[in-house]
Design a protein around this motif. Sequence first.
Motif, mmCIF file in Angstrom:
data_model
loop_
_atom_site.group_PDB
_atom_site.id
_atom_site.type_symbol
_atom_site.label_atom_id
_atom_site.label_comp_id
_atom_site.label_asym_id
_atom_site.label_seq_id
_atom_site.Cartn_x
_atom_site.Cartn_y
_atom_site.Cartn_z
ATOM 1 N N PHE A 63 0.844 -1.409 0.046
ATOM 2 C CA PHE A 63 -0.223 -0.236 -0.044
ATOM 3 C C PHE A 63 0.808 0.991 -0.161
ATOM 4 O O PHE A 63 0.544 1.979 -0.972
ATOM 5 C CB PHE A 63 -0.974 -0.039 1.379
ATOM 6 C CG PHE A 63 -1.768 1.076 1.473
ATOM 7 C CD1 PHE A 63 -2.784 1.559 0.794
ATOM 8 C CD2 PHE A 63 -1.164 2.182 2.100
ATOM 9 C CE1 PHE A 63 -3.591 2.615 0.974
ATOM 10 C CE2 PHE A 63 -2.171 3.310 2.588
ATOM 11 C CZ PHE A 63 -3.237 3.552 1.841
ATOM 12 N N ALA A 66 2.892 1.846 -3.245
ATOM 13 C CA ALA A 66 2.214 2.401 -4.220
ATOM 14 C C ALA A 66 2.234 3.867 -4.433
ATOM 15 O O ALA A 66 2.347 4.759 -5.301
ATOM 16 C CB ALA A 66 0.792 1.707 -4.567
ATOM 17 N N LEU A 67 1.867 4.343 -2.870
ATOM 18 C CA LEU A 67 1.648 5.634 -2.707
ATOM 19 C C LEU A 67 3.163 6.590 -2.906
ATOM 20 O O LEU A 67 3.341 7.455 -3.680
ATOM 21 C CB LEU A 67 1.355 5.871 -1.230
ATOM 22 C CG LEU A 67 0.062 5.447 -0.864
ATOM 23 C CD1 LEU A 67 -0.260 5.832 0.572
ATOM 24 C CD2 LEU A 67 -1.005 6.196 -1.902
ATOM 25 N N TYR A 201 -5.628 -4.781 0.457
ATOM 26 C CA TYR A 201 -5.709 -3.205 0.524
ATOM 27 C C TYR A 201 -5.401 -2.722 -0.802
ATOM 28 O O TYR A 201 -5.452 -1.419 -0.878
ATOM 29 C CB TYR A 201 -4.224 -2.952 1.258
ATOM 30 C CG TYR A 201 -4.478 -3.302 2.817
ATOM 31 C CD1 TYR A 201 -5.049 -2.754 3.596
ATOM 32 C CD2 TYR A 201 -3.411 -4.377 3.263
ATOM 33 C CE1 TYR A 201 -5.079 -3.154 4.936
ATOM 34 C CE2 TYR A 201 -3.444 -5.009 4.321
ATOM 35 C CZ TYR A 201 -4.361 -4.072 5.425
ATOM 36 O OH TYR A 201 -4.559 -4.750 6.562
ATOM 37 N N ARG A 202 -5.441 -3.619 -1.896
ATOM 38 C CA ARG A 202 -5.430 -3.010 -3.146
ATOM 39 C C ARG A 202 -6.452 -2.031 -3.705
ATOM 40 O O ARG A 202 -6.409 -0.953 -3.991
ATOM 41 C CB ARG A 202 -5.312 -4.061 -4.239
ATOM 42 C CG ARG A 202 -4.015 -4.792 -4.057
ATOM 43 C CD ARG A 202 -3.805 -5.878 -5.165
ATOM 44 N NE ARG A 202 -2.497 -6.791 -4.972
ATOM 45 C CZ ARG A 202 -2.357 -7.707 -5.615
ATOM 46 N NH1 ARG A 202 -3.083 -8.254 -6.502
ATOM 47 N NH2 ARG A 202 -1.195 -8.433 -5.271
ATOM 48 N N THR A 205 -5.885 1.280 -2.063
ATOM 49 C CA THR A 205 -4.828 1.810 -2.725
ATOM 50 C C THR A 205 -5.444 2.561 -4.116
ATOM 51 O O THR A 205 -5.128 3.767 -4.310
ATOM 52 C CB THR A 205 -3.857 0.786 -3.340
ATOM 53 O OG1 THR A 205 -3.331 0.175 -2.062
ATOM 54 C CG2 THR A 205 -2.597 1.638 -4.109
#
Length: 216
Positions: A63, A66-67, A201-202, A205
């Motif tokens: 998560f 990706a941020l 959590y995708r 995200t």
Amino acid sequence: MVALMADKCGVSADPACTSGLDVIDPDRTLDGLDAFADRIGAAARRGAPVLIGTGHPHRLLGFYAALADALSAAGCAVLTPAHGHCVDITTRFGLRTYNLGYVRGVALVQEPGAPSTGRETGAHTHSPLPVRTALAAAAEAGGPLPELVIGDHGWVCGAGQLGFEAIGLADTNDPALFVGEAEGVVSAVVPLDDAVRSVYYRPLTRYVLNRACLSQ
């Protein structure tokens, strides 16, 4: 405290409730995600330097990574101060020495000698010492300092107590972030289960990146 957690997460407000499963209100999670994403979007628009760290690397690294990727692509410096520095943390098992490292732009602590492979490896910790170590190293090097700290546990509270804008994720057994938000030292907290499989959590995200206008 019980009343605060009931308000922020949707758990039972009855102090006599001492067993059974906690329940997190999904509407409160969405409200938290909106506030969280809005601050990320604002940081991206001004190209602000950011620091991202987690005490839950086995679950949440993807998560945060990706941020980090999205913010970097938007022109933000994703900071990695104090890489390789030792951090002494007192645990219930005694004093433990960890190494501060970065995986895909996300800070975490690892056992000494742990390989830096890019996999989801690292230690679980609530300690604020890793973020304090990172911020002290950034200051000693003359900056840049983060304009936004993103993470969980001690990463958020430790940064917020030092006056940095901080946002993060927290479970119902992590009241410190919600207390920090109530006290005005944490800007946004997302109530969620922080111990489910990483793949779950995708959707969060995608939601955060879409709202922050950072989707690729």
